[in-house]
Design a protein around this motif. Sequence first.
Motif, PDB file in Angstrom:
ATOM      1  N   VAL A 125       0.810  -1.223   0.000  1.00 47.38           N
ATOM      2  CA  VAL A 125       0.000   0.000   0.000  1.00 47.38           C
ATOM      3  C   VAL A 125       0.843   1.274   0.000  1.00 47.38           C
ATOM      4  O   VAL A 125       0.339   2.350  -0.318  1.00 47.38           O
ATOM      5  N   MET A 168      -2.859  -6.385   2.952  1.00 46.07           N
ATOM      6  CA  MET A 168      -2.329  -5.034   2.814  1.00 46.07           C
ATOM      7  C   MET A 168      -1.008  -4.951   3.572  1.00 46.07           C
ATOM      8  O   MET A 168      -0.955  -5.193   4.774  1.00 46.07           O
ATOM      9  N   ASP A 222       2.887  -2.920   4.249  1.00 44.12           N
ATOM     10  CA  ASP A 222       3.703  -1.709   4.175  1.00 44.12           C
ATOM     11  C   ASP A 222       5.093  -2.069   4.680  1.00 44.12           C
ATOM     12  O   ASP A 222       5.313  -2.223   5.869  1.00 44.12           O
ATOM     13  N   ALA A 238      -0.086   5.111   1.599  1.00 40.88           N
ATOM     14  CA  ALA A 238      -0.660   4.010   2.376  1.00 40.88           C
ATOM     15  C   ALA A 238      -2.068   4.289   2.898  1.00 40.88           C
ATOM     16  O   ALA A 238      -2.955   3.425   2.763  1.00 40.88           O
ATOM     17  N   ASN A 270      -4.706   4.041   0.020  1.00 37.41           N
ATOM     18  CA  ASN A 270      -4.763   2.697  -0.560  1.00 37.41           C
ATOM     19  C   ASN A 270      -5.437   1.712   0.376  1.00 37.41           C
ATOM     20  O   ASN A 270      -6.199   0.830  -0.070  1.00 37.41           O
ATOM     21  N   ARG A 271      -5.183   1.826   1.665  1.00 36.20           N
ATOM     22  CA  ARG A 271      -5.836   0.928   2.626  1.00 36.20           C
ATOM     23  C   ARG A 271      -7.353   1.093   2.577  1.00 36.20           C
ATOM     24  O   ARG A 271      -8.100   0.106   2.563  1.00 36.20           O
ATOM     25  N   ALA A 308      -9.819  -1.921   1.228  1.00 37.41           N
ATOM     26  CA  ALA A 308     -10.779  -2.444   2.200  1.00 37.41           C
ATOM     27  C   ALA A 308     -12.204  -2.317   1.670  1.00 37.41           C
ATOM     28  O   ALA A 308     -13.023  -3.232   1.823  1.00 37.41           O
ATOM     29  N   SER A 325      -4.375  -8.546   7.341  1.00 38.85           N
ATOM     30  CA  SER A 325      -3.363  -7.556   7.675  1.00 38.85           C
ATOM     31  C   SER A 325      -2.001  -8.211   7.493  1.00 38.85           C
ATOM     32  O   SER A 325      -1.907  -9.416   7.226  1.00 38.85           O
ATOM     33  N   SER A 381      -6.716  -2.552  11.719  1.00 37.32           N
ATOM     34  CA  SER A 381      -7.129  -3.711  10.931  1.00 37.32           C
ATOM     35  C   SER A 381      -8.591  -4.051  11.174  1.00 37.32           C
ATOM     36  O   SER A 381      -9.339  -4.370  10.241  1.00 37.32           O
ATOM     37  N   PHE A 406     -10.956  -1.893   9.287  1.00 37.62           N
ATOM     38  CA  PHE A 406     -11.016  -2.196   7.864  1.00 37.62           C
ATOM     39  C   PHE A 406     -11.736  -3.509   7.561  1.00 37.62           C
ATOM     40  O   PHE A 406     -11.974  -3.834   6.402  1.00 37.62           O
TER      41      PHE A 406
END
Length: 374
Positions: free
Chosen positions: A139, A162, A164, A208, A211-212, A216, A228, A240, A243
């Motif tokens: 992300v 997702m 990072d 990030a 995008n998250r 989601a 996650s 998390s 989302f």
Amino acid sequence: MMTEVVLTNARIVLGDEVREGSVLVRDGVIADIGANGAVGEDLGGDYLVPGLVELHTDHIEPHFAPRPGVRWNATAALQAHDAQIAAAGITTVFDALRVGVYSETITVSDMRLLGDAIASAKAEDRLRADHLIHLRCEVSAPECAGEFEAFKHDPNVRLISMMDHAPGQRQFASIEAYRVYHMGKSKKTLAEFEAFCARRVKESEANAPGNRVAIAQFCQEHGVTMASHDDATVEHVEESMRFGVKVAEFPTTMDAARASHEAGLAVLMGAPNIVRGGSHSGNISAGALAEAGLLDILSSDYVPVSLMHAAFKLGESIALPEALALVSRNPAAALGLEDRGEIAVGKRGDLVQVRMADGVPVVRKVFREGTRVA
């Protein structure tokens, strides 16, 4: 035409016990679990365990790109990967493909080639295992949103995580640990590494969060399970949960693992971590989570044969049915695959004959829906 397979003289690992006996598979489905003495294929007292369910393996990629700058035929790469997966006792596999790949050698076009190869092979029924896609989304990458478009309408995408991997985040909360890992892998100078870190941090801050949210929303609208990745803090777990995450992949600390487990997330850790006795990144060990009752699922990650090995290794300290549930029933349940994951009447005839050799489980035969595939 009805088909039947009888496997007898086996130590059958059921959901709550190990029982000597036989299993009848009729038309691909387990029809009966009986006593020894049935006429059928004699397993010689070996274990009979459920076909393993693998949610996260990166192993298709090195078949496709075995050397820098080398690309193998995608179909040939998939078939080689599939053969190795089946030989490891894995009958359902979620192949990890990446978007926002952050690689000088792999592109989203490469990932799409592999996705298309999976679709074609499934349509032509030339795979030993049942293959689905786990889409790993970096992300923090500027390209993530655009590359995600290439997979939005792929019906084989059933799990999305997702990630990072920017320095100071999640797996690499320690900049020093990130320096050791990345400089050893990339051969960058210290100045090049520091410039790279600065760029990655800036990109993470810019990309990030949005995008998250977008990923989601897609998962919730299309019924795709979300995972996650490398949560390190209670705050990460709380994010998390907001989302709609269902699987917590590789939490890096005991606090994050406990918070995930208590929130009802399925905590997934690497089987190589169990086999090796610890994390190669210096994070919390899977064994420690198992001892604390916080481990729900194991994944082979980068070594397919580690999945069976880790389950039997854990079976030395906990009940074998409980250990094997980490690699069969639990991952199947986490993804809503209610037709598989255990040896029970009405479930798919996904079965593996295992013999122990010097403390290592050796896969002897593999059946997918009653048909021998390895």
